[in-house]
Design a protein around this motif. Structure first.
Motif, PDB file in Angstrom:
ATOM      1  N   PRO A 112      -3.686  18.009  54.054  1.00 45.31           N
ATOM      2  CA  PRO A 112      -4.411  18.343  52.831  1.00 45.31           C
ATOM      3  C   PRO A 112      -5.215  19.633  52.942  1.00 45.31           C
ATOM      4  N   PHE A 113      -5.675  19.953  54.141  1.00 45.34           N
ATOM      5  CA  PHE A 113      -6.434  21.202  54.305  1.00 45.34           C
ATOM      6  C   PHE A 113      -5.534  22.404  54.036  1.00 45.34           C
ATOM      7  N   VAL A 114      -4.322  22.378  54.568  1.00 42.14           N
ATOM      8  CA  VAL A 114      -3.389  23.484  54.349  1.00 42.14           C
ATOM      9  C   VAL A 114      -3.011  23.565  52.870  1.00 42.14           C
ATOM     10  N   GLY A 115      -2.822  22.411  52.224  1.00 37.65           N
ATOM     11  CA  GLY A 115      -2.519  22.408  50.794  1.00 37.65           C
ATOM     12  C   GLY A 115      -3.652  22.971  49.963  1.00 37.65           C
ATOM     13  N   VAL A 174     -11.575  18.600  60.106  1.00 33.19           N
ATOM     14  CA  VAL A 174     -10.588  19.630  60.418  1.00 33.19           C
ATOM     15  C   VAL A 174     -11.043  21.015  59.987  1.00 33.19           C
ATOM     16  N   VAL A 175     -12.026  21.087  59.116  1.00 34.01           N
ATOM     17  CA  VAL A 175     -12.456  22.378  58.599  1.00 34.01           C
ATOM     18  C   VAL A 175     -13.444  23.058  59.549  1.00 34.01           C
ATOM     19  N   VAL A 192       0.494  18.534  51.066  1.00 28.40           N
ATOM     20  CA  VAL A 192      -0.293  17.307  50.946  1.00 28.40           C
ATOM     21  C   VAL A 192       0.564  16.099  51.303  1.00 28.40           C
ATOM     22  N   MET A 193       1.827  16.123  50.899  1.00 29.14           N
ATOM     23  CA  MET A 193       2.723  15.022  51.246  1.00 29.14           C
ATOM     24  C   MET A 193       2.972  14.927  52.747  1.00 29.14           C
TER      25      MET A 193
END
Length: 168
Positions: free
Chosen positions: A53-56, A128-129, A48-49
């Motif tokens: 955020p999608f991968v997180g 992105v999803v 997320v950093m």
């Protein structure tokens, strides 16, 4: 790079490294799996950093959620873990919990000191999803379903192999 971001990075990094070390040094598989879940959450924070955020989110939902719950379920079903909970009551665990608590408190104090303005939430303009989901459920649907089938067969096989044979 501001101090808040730097602190967050080092906090999540040290949390992931310490949890990974505790994961590989546990003799009991249930606490080891729980330490691995902690590693997954710390990695999700790092993702997320890094503006992913999608991968997180996928890290938490898929790895920490689905796969680790399945792993813990199979371990408990096969009764591979000890019944005692000695890992939680040790002095090292208490010290580690204290350090994590101090890190979270320092994080909060740093945020209050710098008075970081949280921007208003605005929905992302790029979806992105949707491209990932479209590929996953069209071109790679068979591979996706075969993967779930392989996991199901592995769980059933583990249960059948560990099933105690009843001799009459």
């Amino acid at each position: 790079m501001n101090a808040f971001y730097q602190f967050q990075f080092y906090f999540f990094s040290l949390l992931a490294i310490a949890s990974a070390l505790l994961f590989v040094t546990r003799k009991n598989p249930v606490p080891a799996a729980l330490w691995l879940v902690n590693v997954m959450f710390a990695l999700a924070g790092l993702y997320v950093m890094l503006d992913a955020p999608f991968v997180g989110t996928i890290q938490v939902l898929v790895y920490a959620g689905a796969i680790m719950v399945t792993f813990v379920f199979v371990v408990m079903l096969l009764n591979l873990g000890k019944t005692e909970i000695s890992d939680i009551r040790s002095l090292g665990s208490r010290l580690g919990s204290g350090f994590v608590g101090l890190g979270l408190l320092a994080n909060l104090l740093l945020a209050l000191r710098q008075r970081i303005d949280v921007p208003e939430f605005s929905p992302p303009t790029d979806n992105v999803v949707e491209p990932v989901a479209a590929l996953l459920f069209t071109d790679y649907l068979v591979a996706f379903e075969l993967t779930s089938l392989v996991l199901l067969v592995a769980v059933i096989g583990a249960v059948l192999l560990a099933k105690k044979r009843v001799t009459a």
